[in-house]
Design a protein around this motif. Structure first.
Motif, mmCIF file in Angstrom:
data_model
loop_
_atom_site.group_PDB
_atom_site.id
_atom_site.type_symbol
_atom_site.label_atom_id
_atom_site.label_comp_id
_atom_site.label_asym_id
_atom_site.label_seq_id
_atom_site.Cartn_x
_atom_site.Cartn_y
_atom_site.Cartn_z
ATOM 1 N N PRO A 280 -3.254 3.688 -3.759
ATOM 2 C CA PRO A 280 -3.676 2.974 -4.638
ATOM 3 C C PRO A 280 -5.114 2.719 -4.921
ATOM 4 O O PRO A 280 -5.759 3.201 -4.215
ATOM 5 C CB PRO A 280 -3.362 1.554 -4.101
ATOM 6 N N ALA B 31 -6.147 -3.011 -5.842
ATOM 7 C CA ALA B 31 -5.015 -3.985 -5.777
ATOM 8 C C ALA B 31 -5.256 -5.263 -5.489
ATOM 9 O O ALA B 31 -6.645 -5.585 -5.046
ATOM 10 C CB ALA B 31 -4.442 -3.387 -4.455
ATOM 11 N N SER C 209 0.787 -1.389 -0.010
ATOM 12 C CA SER C 209 -0.026 -0.078 -0.058
ATOM 13 C C SER C 209 0.813 1.035 -0.279
ATOM 14 O O SER C 209 0.346 2.330 -0.172
ATOM 15 C CB SER C 209 -1.007 -0.016 1.406
ATOM 16 N N VAL D 290 -0.790 -3.526 -7.836
ATOM 17 C CA VAL D 290 -1.375 -2.160 -7.210
ATOM 18 C C VAL D 290 -1.470 -1.399 -8.467
ATOM 19 O O VAL D 290 -0.544 -0.960 -9.070
ATOM 20 C CB VAL D 290 -0.656 -1.747 -6.110
#
Length: 714
Positions: A148, A151, A135, A165
């Motif tokens: 993102p 994902a 992340s 992502v």
């Protein structure tokens, strides 16, 4: 303020890896965002919360800062993920970065073309961890975070995992292999383990809904036990990421040393293309560092475009053409010609797919056009490539896009009125018409070439004949003085418009501060009034200001190469050093470092004109390996001059060219064609302590006053 990072990189490669603190603008270091004056500290120590991939290098306010896929070795619980630990024992070499965290973990990173390999050596620990955070993105500054959009992460067992992502519209995929025999492998979300799960999917993520997520590998570690993490990246899905990893690392075996060796060899092959002899240790260090920095960006990779399905090169981190087209692209054309052509092919493809040549282009959906900076700058690099006879490009295809691009954005107003504001774009567009005319003429489209050449003369509309300077307008990071000394395609007419050689040289003298009192540099948080007062001086800001990079060489066109020597010598001596602050401003993706390389060699490329200007070099002898040969610059009468940071002679003398020979024949002109340099030869410069008449005539070629044979001046 150079804003470079010491992480592991490959020459013009896709992947970089470095310690991550969240500082501006690369994610490495201690400083907060600053675009004017001295930066303030964001942290009081050098620290890292892990190690990330894809960094900017030398940029300023680029707005998007990557730092994707953070890998963190830990001996603490997952709850403290994101905390930062002090860094010790840092080592940085081409293709390699290492540091020891305060936790006692020794961390080593290397990269290949599309892979990164981490090696973590742990202290004795009953529950060691390697945590992968998919992340992560951006910086720990206001508006610096990258979130993102979508994902997915999948644990595939036996030390293998993969994920994608979507960052800024780009699907970044990674395939991981972790050598950790006997360790457990788990997914985690919001710093809590996901027991029994093998896959996480996020269909829609917002700033308000983002919680960190990723994978963790955990188990006991004996003192000195090394864990290797191998990551293959792709912008075309996990399968291609896996193939990239297998291609560069093999399968299921330690790869760190092999990847490090291959990347170091690649760096050696690139850096070996320019060699210098003599010079103080400090000067040689700065030169080598500059050459290295000039080869980090742009990122050029094969078969990885997420936006078009065709194979072929894909380039990103062109940040930006405004920063690199005058100095760095000519350097890449000389020492990495294949990759330089790949970059141009990719930019043509961007133009075809997205509708215009970008001024800036990152790993993101949609070109960052940076339209305020400049217009139609790719044309200069294309014109130079064509003049050098570069193969690998469909020049009819290129010409179509060059012509079409001239009518986009500010180009339509230029076409209709012959002038456009901001007024510097008038110069850009007139110059781009000139560059495009050269390609059209070479391809035998004479009618098109004549029409473009006629429009290229409209550069004069940008100037006020009463002052010899550009007309009042808005300017990007500068003023009309900064932009008024651009090396145009008709400098003879430009100088005549200013009132002749003496008047033009006098304007340059004022700009560079000859005879003026020193100015005070801004400190931390300079006030608006302080900055306005500085700009009002109408003075040379330094080489960190892109419009000023070529201004010292404008003296050549007025018959004063001695003045060029003085300004360039002062810049090389006082504006660069080996310590922190050793660059006089943002390295701008390598544009500033490329300036230093060229100036040290005694050459300066005039982008778009197939031309080099000649000046006294900083080294007694240098070799530029071009094509299958060498271009050698050697001197007699050279005297070593230290740079300002090494504490030696504080008043080093300027050396001026007294006479020159090219391949043994007298050379009276202070310029050479780029074709001459690229085919190799031997330039000998006799230097002395006083200005001479050398280089005053003939002048570098101008559109209105071309010499009979500008390619081989004598």
């Amino acid at each position: 303020m150079g804003n470079t990072h010491p992480g592991a990189t490959s020459p013009l490669g896709m992947v970089s890896a470095c310690a991550y603190s969240g500082a501006y603008p690369t994610g490495y270091g201690r400083y907060a965002k600053s675009t004017e004056g001295v930066p303030e500290e964001l942290f009081d120590r050098l620290q890292a919360s892990g190690f990330t991939h894809f960094q900017q290098s030398g940029t300023g306010a680029i707005r998007k800062y990557y730092n994707y896929v953070r890998v963190t070795p830990m001996v603490q619980p997952l709850d403290v993920l994101g905390d930062a630990w002090p860094l010790h024992e840092e080592v940085a070499e081409p293709g390699y970065y290492a540091a020891t965290l305060d936790t006692g973990v020794r961390c080593e990173l290397t990269v290949g073309a599309k892979v990164a390999v981490h090696r973590y050596t742990f202290p004795e620990c009953g529950s060691a961890r390697v945590v992968v955070d998919l992340s992560c993105g951006g910086l720990a500054i206001e508006l610096g975070r990258t979130v993102p959009l979508r994902a997915q992460v999948e644990s595939m067992g036996h030390g293998r995992a993969q994920g994608t992502v979507v960052m800024e519209g780009v699907p970044l995929s990674v395939y991981l292999e972790v050598d950790s025999p006997g360790w457990r492998q788990m997914l985690w979300y919001d710093r809590r383990l996901v027991h029994g799960g093998t896959r996480l999917d996020f269909d829609s993520i917002r700033h308000t809904t983002l919680r960190p997520f990723g994978l963790m590998f955990m188990g006991p570690a004996a003192a000195g036990q090394a864990i290797e993490v191998r990551l293959g990246f792709s912008l075309r899905g996990c399968d291609q990421a896996r193939d990239n990893l297998a291609r560069e690392c093999g399968q299921g075996r330690p790869a760190f040393d092999a990847v490090r060796t291959r990347t170091r060899t690649r760096w050696g092959a690139h850096l070996d293309r320019v060699q210098v002899e003599g010079g103080t240790p400090a000067r040689r260090t700065v030169f080598g560092t500059a050459l290295y920095h000039a080869l980090i960006k742009p990122c050029v990779t094969d078969d990885e475009s997420p936006f078009w399905p065709a194979s072929g090169p894909y380039a990103f981190d062109v940040c930006t053409m405004w920063d690199i087209y005058k100095t760095q692209l000519p350097l890449l054309a000389a020492i990495a010609p294949d990759r330089a052509v790949d970059l141009l092919e990719s930019l043509i493809r961007v133009c075809e797919e997205e509708g215009n040549f970008p001024i800036g282009y990152r790993m993101a959906r949609g070109a960052d056009r940076f339209f305020r900076q400049g217009s139609a700058l790719v044309h200069t690099a294309l014109a130079d490539a064509h003049a050098l006879g570069r193969a690998g490009l469909d020049w009819n295809w290129a010409l179509v896009h060059m012509v079409d691009d001239l009518r986009r954005l500010y180009g339509e107003d230029f076409f209709e009125h012959g002038v456009v504001h901001p007024i510097s774009h008038t110069l850009d567009l007139a110059y781009a018409h000139h560059c495009t005319a050269q390609v059209a003429r070479a391809l035998n489209d004479r009618r098109l070439a004549e029409d473009l050449a006629e429009r290229s003369r409209q550069w004069a509309n940008a100037f006020d004949p009463a002052t010899g300077l550009l007309r009042d307008s808005e300017f990007y990071e500068g003023g009309k003085w900064n932009y008024s000394f651009r090396l145009l395609h008709d400098m003879a007419a430009r100088i005549a418009l200013a009132g002749g050689d003496q008047a033009f040289a006098g304007m340059l003298d004022r700009f560079f501060g000859f005879g003026a009192a020193p100015v005070v540099q801004p400190g931390r948080r300079p006030a608006v009034a302080e900055m306005a007062a500085g700009y009002a001086l109408n003075r040379f800001e330094g080489l960190n200001n892109e419009p000023d990079m070529e201004a010292p060489w404008a003296y050549h066109y007025a018959g004063r190469p001695d003045r060029t020597a003085e300004v360039v010598h002062a810049a090389l001596t006082w504006q660069f050093g080996t310590g922190p602050g050793g660059l006089p401003g943002n390295d701008d993706s390598g544009g500033l470092s490329s300036w230093y390389v060229w100036a040290s060699l005694g050459l300066f490329p005039v982008a778009g004109q197939n031309l080099f200007l000649v000046n006294a070099p900083a080294f007694p002898r240098s070799v530029l390996r071009v094509g299958g040969g060498e271009f050698v610059v050697e001197t007699s009468g050279h005297r070593e001059t230290p740079i300002g940071a090494d504490g030696l002679d504080r008043d080093p003398p300027v050396r001026y060219v007294q006479s020159a020979t090219l391949d043994g024949e007298p050379l009276a002109a202070a310029y050479l064609s780029a074709t001459t340099v690229h085919r190799g030869g031997r330039l000998h410069l006799r230097l002395g302590p006083e200005p001479s008449a050398w280089g005053r005539h003939p002048r570098p070629p101008s559109l209105s006053d071309l010499p009979p044979n500008p390619e081989e001046p004598r």
